[in-house]
Design a protein around this motif. Structure first.
Motif, short mmCIF file in Angstrom:
data_model
loop_
_atom_site.label_atom_id
_atom_site.label_comp_id
_atom_site.label_asym_id
_atom_site.label_seq_id
_atom_site.Cartn_x
_atom_site.Cartn_y
_atom_site.Cartn_z
N HIS A 25 37.90 42.28 33.28
CA HIS A 25 39.53 43.68 32.73
C HIS A 25 40.70 42.67 33.23
CE1 HIS A 25 36.19 45.80 32.97
NE2 HIS A 25 35.19 45.80 33.83
N VAL A 26 41.63 43.18 32.00
CA VAL A 26 42.87 42.14 31.81
C VAL A 26 43.31 42.82 33.28
CG1 VAL A 26 44.13 45.04 30.89
CG2 VAL A 26 44.59 42.23 30.26
N PHE A 27 44.17 41.53 33.44
CA PHE A 27 45.03 41.73 34.53
C PHE A 27 44.75 42.39 35.93
CE2 PHE A 27 48.32 42.75 31.29
CZ PHE A 27 48.93 41.44 31.23
N ASP A 28 43.13 41.86 36.18
CA ASP A 28 42.36 42.42 37.15
C ASP A 28 42.01 40.50 37.40
OD1 ASP A 28 40.01 41.15 36.06
OD2 ASP A 28 39.14 42.65 36.23
N ALA A 29 41.49 40.50 39.03
CA ALA A 29 41.05 39.30 39.81
C ALA A 29 40.19 38.66 39.10
CB ALA A 29 40.63 39.54 40.74
N ALA A 30 39.14 38.19 38.44
CA ALA A 30 38.11 37.75 37.05
C ALA A 30 39.03 37.57 35.90
CB ALA A 30 37.47 38.76 37.26
N GLU A 31 39.73 38.06 35.50
CA GLU A 31 40.43 37.60 34.46
C GLU A 31 42.06 37.30 34.31
OE1 GLU A 31 42.81 38.51 30.78
OE2 GLU A 31 43.70 38.99 32.75
N LEU A 32 42.23 37.19 35.42
CA LEU A 32 43.53 35.69 35.67
C LEU A 32 42.75 35.21 35.88
CD1 LEU A 32 45.81 38.63 37.81
CD2 LEU A 32 46.13 38.01 35.93
N GLU A 33 41.57 35.00 36.44
CA GLU A 33 40.74 33.55 37.33
C GLU A 33 40.75 32.78 35.90
OE1 GLU A 33 37.83 31.77 39.24
OE2 GLU A 33 38.12 33.18 40.13
N LEU A 34 39.88 33.45 35.07
CA LEU A 34 39.75 32.88 33.85
C LEU A 34 41.00 32.71 32.46
CD1 LEU A 34 37.06 35.01 32.11
CD2 LEU A 34 35.99 33.35 33.24
#
Length: 399
Positions: A25-34
Motif C-alpha cells: 500500500h502507498v507509502f508503507d514499507a513494501a510499496e516504498l521498497e518497490l
C-alpha cells in the motif's frame, strides 16, 4: 530483461502471511521498497527519474516534452492481492524498453514510463489516488485528510516517506506532457480464456463508485442487555449487505459488493457502538450506479430506524463510464494484427486519464480468471508476449 525475470525480483516484497498473496500500500514499507526498485531499474536503462508533487514516479527516455507517449501502471495492491495486478504493467514497461533498446530503436517523440500512487485505494480508501490528484479530480485537502485503519492520515504517511503533502493537487504541467497513455494490465476476468487469445485491447470501463455507510447505535454488554433494549448498528449493516446482493441481482449487468466492515469496539462480547461498511457498486450507463446505491441506502435508512440507530452515506469516489480512445485502439489493433477488444468492470488509472488525453489498455490473459486474490496469475509465455506486444505498440506510437 524479460518481464518474467523482473517480476521474480520483487516476488518476496510485501508477501502477506496472514491473508496470503501480497499487501502493498502507498507509502508503507513494501510499496516504498518497490518504488526504490523501479527507480533503480529505470536508472539502469538510462531513464531520467523524477517524482511529481502527488507521489507519481516518472522515468523519461530523453527530455520531457509535450506530446509524450507514456506507459505504466501501479505497484500497490489490494489487501492480500495477487502478484500481477499493477506490477505486471510496470515490469512489462521496463521490459518493453529493453526490447526497444535491443532493436536499436530511438524514439522520435517524447517517451516516458510512469508509476501511479495508490491505484487500488487499499490503504486510504480512494482508488486511483495519484491520477485523480494529477488531473484535479480529487480535492487535495480531502486527500490529505484521508486516513488508514490505524488512523494515520495520507498527509502523515507522505511526510514520513519524504513527500511534502502541501504540494498535493492538480498538476497541469505534468498532465500537459502526456500525448497518449497506454496501460498494460493482467486481465481481471475470463474473457481471454474463452477467446483463446494471449492479449486484448480495452474498449471500455463501466461506471463505478465506492460508498461508506456509517451506522451509530448504543454500545453495550452482550450478556446483560435484553434484545428489546438494544440499538445494535450491526443489524442495519447486515441488512445493507443482503440488500446489495439483491439490488444488484435485480439490475441488469450490475455489481454490488461489501468487502469491508469495521465494528467499534469490535469485541466478541460487546454490542457495537458504531459500524462502518464500504459498498463497491458498478453499473454500466451513467447515472445507473447512483440509482442502485439509492435503493440500497433506502434499505439502510429503514433498517437503522427500526433498530433505533442512525446512518449516514458518503460517496468516497465515483467514475462515469469510460470509452477508450477509438483511434488509438485501432492503431494498437493494427500493430498487433487484430486482437479482441474487451470491456471491463475494473477501474484503472487509464480510466481517470481518459477524460484528458487519449488512453488505451492492453490486457494479458489470466488463466484462472481470478483477480484481487492470491490465485491471480499469468503464464510466463503470455507475460513475455504481452511485453513484446507493448513494445510493438510503443514503437508505432513513438517512432
Amino acid at each position: 530483461m524479460s518481464a518474467v525475470k523482473l517480476l521474480a525480483e520483487i516476488a518476496d516484497v510485501g508477501k502477506d502471511s496472514g491473508r496470503g498473496g501480497y499487501s502493498r500500500h502507498v507509502f508503507d514499507a513494501a510499496e516504498l521498497e518497490l518504488r526504490q526498485w523501479f527507480i533503480e531499474q529505470a536508472g539502469l536503462r538510462g531513464l531520467a527519474v523524477r517524482t511529481d508533487r502527488n507521489g507519481n514516479i516518472w522515468a523519461w527516455w530523453g527530455r520531457p516534452a509535450r506530446g509524450a507517449v507514456v506507459t505504466g501502471s501501479h505497484l500497490d495492491s489490494v489487501p492480500g492481492g495477487g502478484a500481477f495486478d499493477g506490477p505486471l504493467g510496470v515490469a512489462s514497461a521496463l521490459a518493453a524498453v529493453d526490447i526497444l533498446h535491443a532493436r536499436g530503436f530511438s524514439p522520435t517523440k517524447p517517451f516516458a514510463l510512469v508509476v501511479f500512487a495508490e491505484e487500488e485505494g487499499g490503504r486510504f480508501g480512494v482508488p486511483c489516488l495519484g491520477s485523480r490528484l494529477l488531473t484535479g479530480a480529487l480535492d487535495p485537502d480531502r486527500a490529505r485528510g484521508l486516513h488508514d485503519t490505524a488512523g494515520i492520515t495520507l498527509a502523515e504517511a507522505a511526510a514520513k516517506a519524504g513527500r511534502d503533502p502541501a504540494n498535493f493537487g492538480a498538476d497541469p504541467e505534468s498532465l500537459a506532457l502526456i500525448g497518449c497513455f497506454i496501460e498494460l494490465h493482467v486481465e481481471q476476468g475470463r474473457g481471454l480464456i474463452d477467446m483463446d487469445s494471449p492479449v486484448a485491447t480495452g474498449s471500455s470501463i463501466i461506471a463505478h463508485g465506492r460508498y461508506r455507510f456509517s451506522f451509530s447505535g448504543q454500545g453495550n454488554h452482550a450478556g446483560t442487555t435484553l434484545i428489546a433494549d438494544r440499538n445494535d448498528p450491526m443489524l442495519p449493516a447486515a441488512a445493507v449487505i443482503a440488500a446489495a446482493r439483491h439490488a444488484a441481482a435485480a439490475t441488469s449487468d450490475a455489481r454490488a459488493t461489501v468487502g469491508r466492515l469495521v465494528p467499534v469496539p469490535g469485541g466478541t462480547n460487546v454490542i457495537a457502538s458504531t459500524v462502518e461498511l464500504w459498498l463497491d457498486a458498478r453499473v454500466p450507463g451513467n447515472g445507473r450506479t447512483a440509482t442502485l446505491v439509492e435503493d440500497i441506502a433506502e434499505v439502510a435508512r429503514t433498517a437503522a430506524a427500526e433498530e433505533g440507530c442512525e446512518v449516514t452515506v458518503t460517496q468516497e469516489s465515483y467514475s462515469d463510464d469510460v470509452v477508450f480512445d477509438e483511434v488509438l485502439r485501432n492503431r494498437m489493433d493494427q500493430v498487433l494484427g487484430g486482437v479482441p477488444a474487451l470491456p471491463t468492470g475494473a477501474g484503472h488509472d487509464a480510466g481517470i486519464l481518459a477524460a484528458h488525453v487519449p488512453t488505451g489498455m492492453l490486457y494479458v490473459r489470466n488463466p484462472t480468471g481470478i483477480s484481487h486474490a492470491p490465485a491471480e496469475y499469468a503464464e510466463p509465455i503470455d507475460v513475455d508476449f504481452g511485453a513484446v506486444s507493448l513494445a510493438h505498440v510503443l514503437e508505432e506510437l513513438a517512432g
